[in-house]
Design a protein around this motif. Structure first.
Motif, mmCIF file in Angstrom:
data_model
loop_
_atom_site.group_PDB
_atom_site.id
_atom_site.type_symbol
_atom_site.label_atom_id
_atom_site.label_comp_id
_atom_site.label_asym_id
_atom_site.label_seq_id
_atom_site.Cartn_x
_atom_site.Cartn_y
_atom_site.Cartn_z
ATOM 1 N N TYR A 63 -19.321 -67.225 -6.007
ATOM 2 C CA TYR A 63 -20.258 -68.211 -6.559
ATOM 3 C C TYR A 63 -21.559 -67.509 -6.937
ATOM 4 O O TYR A 63 -21.881 -66.453 -6.390
ATOM 5 N N TYR A 94 -19.252 -76.996 -10.224
ATOM 6 C CA TYR A 94 -18.395 -76.915 -9.029
ATOM 7 C C TYR A 94 -17.030 -76.327 -9.402
ATOM 8 O O TYR A 94 -16.531 -75.407 -8.746
ATOM 9 N N ILE A 142 -21.698 -72.954 -8.627
ATOM 10 C CA ILE A 142 -22.524 -73.275 -7.443
ATOM 11 C C ILE A 142 -21.702 -73.089 -6.167
ATOM 12 O O ILE A 142 -20.478 -73.181 -6.178
ATOM 13 N N ASP A 143 -22.426 -72.814 -5.118
ATOM 14 C CA ASP A 143 -21.840 -72.642 -3.790
ATOM 15 C C ASP A 143 -21.133 -73.944 -3.389
ATOM 16 O O ASP A 143 -21.766 -75.003 -3.321
ATOM 17 N N LYS A 144 -19.819 -73.861 -3.155
ATOM 18 C CA LYS A 144 -19.060 -75.085 -2.843
ATOM 19 C C LYS A 144 -19.400 -75.641 -1.457
ATOM 20 O O LYS A 144 -18.988 -76.745 -1.111
ATOM 21 N N GLU A 145 -20.131 -74.864 -0.693
ATOM 22 C CA GLU A 145 -20.518 -75.362 0.632
ATOM 23 C C GLU A 145 -21.912 -75.992 0.607
ATOM 24 O O GLU A 145 -22.590 -76.041 1.632
ATOM 25 N N PHE A 146 -22.319 -76.467 -0.572
ATOM 26 C CA PHE A 146 -23.666 -77.027 -0.704
ATOM 27 C C PHE A 146 -23.913 -78.153 0.306
ATOM 28 O O PHE A 146 -25.018 -78.326 0.799
ATOM 29 N N ALA A 147 -22.867 -78.896 0.624
ATOM 30 C CA ALA A 147 -23.062 -80.066 1.500
ATOM 31 C C ALA A 147 -23.352 -79.674 2.942
ATOM 32 O O ALA A 147 -23.986 -80.435 3.673
ATOM 33 N N THR A 148 -22.885 -78.509 3.361
ATOM 34 C CA THR A 148 -23.145 -78.094 4.752
ATOM 35 C C THR A 148 -24.278 -77.070 4.832
ATOM 36 O O THR A 148 -24.659 -76.662 5.920
ATOM 37 N N LYS A 162 -27.939 -75.539 4.893
ATOM 38 C CA LYS A 162 -29.331 -75.893 5.152
ATOM 39 C C LYS A 162 -30.155 -74.940 4.282
ATOM 40 O O LYS A 162 -29.614 -73.955 3.771
ATOM 41 N N ALA A 191 -18.057 -82.738 -6.112
ATOM 42 C CA ALA A 191 -16.932 -82.140 -5.386
ATOM 43 C C ALA A 191 -15.587 -82.704 -5.845
ATOM 44 O O ALA A 191 -14.536 -82.303 -5.330
#
Lengths: 503, 336
Positions: free
Chosen positions: A194, A251, A256-262, A264, A473
């Motif tokens: 990403y 996505y 973009i970083d697919k771990e955006f939701a987790t 911080k 997502a």
């Protein structure tokens, strides 16, 4: 004789009442013997020499200071609980508030009206405030309830020069097409596939979309006032739907970083320092130097290109800065204003404390070696006598301080002649990034609040954040997202729009 | 004849024993003491003194805050804005889809988690009970107890890393190495609505199953070895012994554990709070996290939050009553 007595008694009572009223009218607000300040960790904490900073303030103000600094992530929980407490003696005199909270608490009458105090203040008369517009811009319905000592700043996009070199890109992107082409090239270079990382897609705090401006472009996911004065729901507009389409592309293409939701914010910074990605949208100014220094500490090429906004973005968004407000519980707002703001923005020693910290704790002019880091990454910086420099971070020791509360690049008050201990020697990386940002930014839409908004706004914003994440997502389609949005919150959105437009 | 489904000697004897004890208890209702209350208070004064801190704690932290329940009838946005609204908060509450979604999620997540954790705890207890090497058994027990002492915040951080879709993600890397998934097909365990609940249950099993075995192991250690010896002499193999002695002996404990925990299912918060994210809110939001979200915002209404909390407490209370009733039926005594 009885009548005379009655007359005398009536006269006596009247005189007592008049005296009482006079006493009330002329009663002076109680002198403050202590100032309590509720603040997040944008002021040095106890492990970073807060005691010395506080002692310096007490010396300048001549009053006892109590700094209450809850855990940063739980700061607004504490603020909320404080203002919910009917026992106002437990409230602080001064509180730092983000723009959304400021608008809400001001509308609820929890903050002291500073309009007149500011107009008549020595601070205004002193001429130290170079940017009075920043103060008046924060007025709500014409009244000032809080003072921002610095401009709000905002996020801008940083690109690693080393990644540009590796990808063979010589021209920094100026359009969305060029930007996505660069991201495509970076995906191939990334160890995790990403190009840009982000802590979520939409934030809780205005201006909400500052971490991925290239994808949101002109979309704004909240209520805003159009030029003709009408209020609209930005989330329902076509611009937002188009932005969602771009986020889906981002996505699916791995931009973009697919771990955006987790993620911080700290996770994203760590990923950037660990060279997992080549692009990061983050705060302008001092942070440009910090990001670069952290890359040096990680043994990486530290050169960062601070990008101008691409054509489709037009301008970055400058947020409304957190403001310092005096609570309604303060017994003497006038004295608190003079003491607090009069010291913080005095263009002299007080401003030095708030900007750079305490002498020989956070900064120094003595000849010395400042050692940062440990092991192989240890670095020693040598300074001569009289040369301004920051000391090593007392808590971590891995870097030098960059500032205290006020970012010198963003301060609304100028130092008086000879009072700037740094001699305006700002880090050139920070100054350069700030110059680009402030030459290419616009202030965020104004935040307002009323009873209807207070009732529904947080639920609406939570749903927006959830829907944007789910759409990006691929969990739901754009159409389904809007169907749910209108189904769940349509009536409340209309109620808010009515309350704003029929004001 | 061992293994025949008709003959269950120990169960029969146990039941008989229990019935006899119960009859005796019912017949003989001895008063606590014939002495006057003041004498009893004086006699046991030091016990009462020792109980005082507990009583103070209960009053201050459990009973005094109950006075705040009245705010469910108010709109309470700040100390200066407290208005009587009657039942408006409840009317508003039942009209909000996220509330019902959270309520259903709470029940689903809690009940499935409870059943899975209990089932796994029983299985592991049985396996541990069968271990012959005492040192290996102790080491295994210690290892499986450890996760219980890890905070949920740390657990969430560790699993976020382990389950990452990137190179740092141990599980996805293993799945790729074993050829179960291809590169580019990594599973978003924590950020996909399809996988989140499965992952949540798995993490809970990892964290709490070991601790849950303690009570079952205690029960198992209480089973008379004579029963096993007798069964062995009668030619029962391991499976037979487990089926006819161990399982029935555990049954009461399993039911007790289930009933006791069922009363607490509305308290689900920390584990969900640290593992949830914006993508999976629809399947992960529970009443406690919903209450947190509506309370700690820029414009909270504490009256509404209190109404949600009250509703949750009422459901919890109802569950306690049901469990108490079930407990009386199953065990012969209630839980409260």
């Amino acid at each position: 004789m009885r009548k005379t007595w009655k007359k005398l008694l009536a006269l006596g009572l009247a005189a007592t009442m008049v005296a009482g009223m006079t006493a009330c009218g002329g009663k002076k607000a109680a002198e403050l013997d202590k100032l309590t300040i509720l603040v997040d960790n944008t002021v040095v904490n106890t492990l970073n020499g807060q005691a010395q900073f506080e002692a310096g303030l007490e010396e300048l103000m001549g009053i006892d200071i109590e700094i209450i600094q809850p855990d940063h992530s739980g700061y607004y929980d504490t603020v909320g609980q404080t203002f919910a407490n009917p026992d106002t003696t437990q409230w602080p005199d001064i509180v730092l508030l983000g723009s959304t909270y400021y608008a809400t608490y001001a509308s609820q009458g929890l903050l002291a009206d500073l309009t007149e105090i500011w107009e008549k203040s020595d601070l205004k008369a002193s001429g130290v405030i170079a940017d009075e517009k920043t103060i008046t811009d924060y007025a709500i319905d014409g009244k000032i309830y809080g003072i921002a000592p610095a401009r709000g700043n905002g996020c801008m996009t940083y690109v690693k020069q080393s990644w540009l070199d590796k990808a063979g890109i010589t021209k920094v992107p100026t359009t969305y097409a060029e930007y996505t082409a660069m991201l495509d090239a970076f995906v191939a270079l990334s160890p995790d596939g990403y190009a840009i990382t982000s802590p979520g897609l939409v934030n809780n705090e205005a201006p909400y979309v500052n971490y991925l401006p290239e994808f949101f472009q002109s979309a704004y996911p909240d209520f805003y006032q159009k030029e003709d004065g009408t209020w609209v729901d930005g989330f329902s507009e076509q611009a937002m739907k188009d932005a969602l389409g771009r986020l889906i592309d981002a996505y699916n293409n791995g931009w973009i970083d697919k771990e955006f939701a987790t993620n911080k914010t700290s996770t994203c910074r760590d990923k950037f320092y660990a060279d997992k990605c080549g692009v990061f949208t983050y705060w302008a100014g001092t942070w440009a130097a910090t990001l670069s220094d952290k890359l040096i500490a990680a043994g990486l090429d530290s050169e960062l290109v601070a990008m101008k906004p691409i054509d489709e973005v037009g301008q970055y968004i400058e947020r409304y800065s957190p403001v310092w407000a005096i609570t309604s519980a303060c017994e003497n707002p006038e004295q608190a204003f003079d003491l607090f703001f009069g010291t913080m923005l005095d263009g002299s020693k007080g401003q030095v404390l708030w900007t750079f910290g305490a002498e020989d704790v956070h900064w120094s002019k003595k000849a010395e070696d400042v050692v940062v880091g440990s092991g192989d990454s240890t670095k020693t910086y040598t300074y001569g006598e009289g040369e301004f420099h920051f000391k090593a971070n007392l808590e971590t020791g891995d870097s030098q301080y960059k500032k205290n509360h006020i970012d010198p690049v963003l301060s609304i008050a100028k130092f008086k002649d000879g009072e700037d201990v740094s001699n305006a020697q700002m880090d050139p990386r920070a100054s350069a990034a700030a110059d680009i940002f402030f030459s290419n930014c616009t202030i965020a839409p104004k935040i307002v609040s009323n009873d209807t908004m207070s009732k529904y706004q947080s639920a609406i914003m939570s749903l927006r954040i959830e829907l944007v994440s789910q759409v990006a997502a691929g969990t739901i389609s754009i159409e389904d997202a809007y169907a749910r949005y209108n189904d769940e919150q349509g009536a409340n959105i209309q109620a808010i729009l009515d309350s704003l437009n029929n004001k | 004849m061992w293994g025949c489904s008709v003959w269950q000697p120990h169960d029969y004897l146990l039941q008989k024993g229990c019935d006899l004890m119960e009859k005796k208890m019912k017949k003989k209702k001895t008063p606590v003491s014939n002495k006057p209350l003041s004498v009893r208070l004086y006699t046991y004064r030091w016990f009462y003194v020792m109980f005082l801190p507990v009583l103070a704690f209960l009053i201050v932290f459990h009973y005094l805050p109950l006075a705040g329940i009245r705010y469910m009838f108010y709109s309470y946005t700040s100390a200066f804005n407290i208005k009587w609204v009657g039942l408006d908060n409840f009317i508003d509450l039942v009209s909000r889809p996220p509330f019902w979604n959270s309520f259903i999620n709470t029940l689903e997540l809690s009940i499935i988690k409870l059943l899975l954790n209990t089932f796994m705890a029983v299985i592991i207890s049985l396996l541990l009970n069968e271990m012959v090497n005492i040192y290996f058994k102790k080491i295994t027990q210690t290892i499986i107890y450890l996760p219980h002492f890890m905070s949920w915040v740390v657990t969430a951080s560790v699993f976020t890393l382990i389950l990452s879709t990137y190179s740092s993600g141990l599980v996805n890397t293993m799945l790729k190495t074993m050829g179960i998934i291809e590169a580019g097909e990594e599973i978003s365990f924590l950020t996909s609505t399809e996988w989140w609940r499965f992952t949540y249950y798995l993490i809970n099993i990892w964290k709490d199953t070991g601790w849950g075995t303690i009570v079952f192991l205690a029960t198992l250690s209480g089973i008379s070895p004579d029963l096993y010896e007798a069964a062995q002499i009668d030619g029962a193999n391991r499976w037979d012994r487990m089926r006819w002695i161990t399982f029935p002996s555990l049954a009461n404990t399993i039911i007790t554990v289930l009933i006791l925990n069922l009363a607490k299912i509305m308290n689900l918060f920390e584990s969900v709070f640290v593992l949830t994210n914006d993508i999976v809110t629809e399947v992960s939001q529970v009443l406690q996290t919903y209450t947190y979200d509506i309370t700690f915002t820029s414009a909270p209404d504490y009256g509404f939050s209190t109404a949600v909390g009250f509703f949750r407490s009422m459901v919890g209370c109802l569950l306690v009553i049901i469990c108490n009733f079930a407990s009386k039926k199953v065990r012969g005594r209630g839980i409260v």
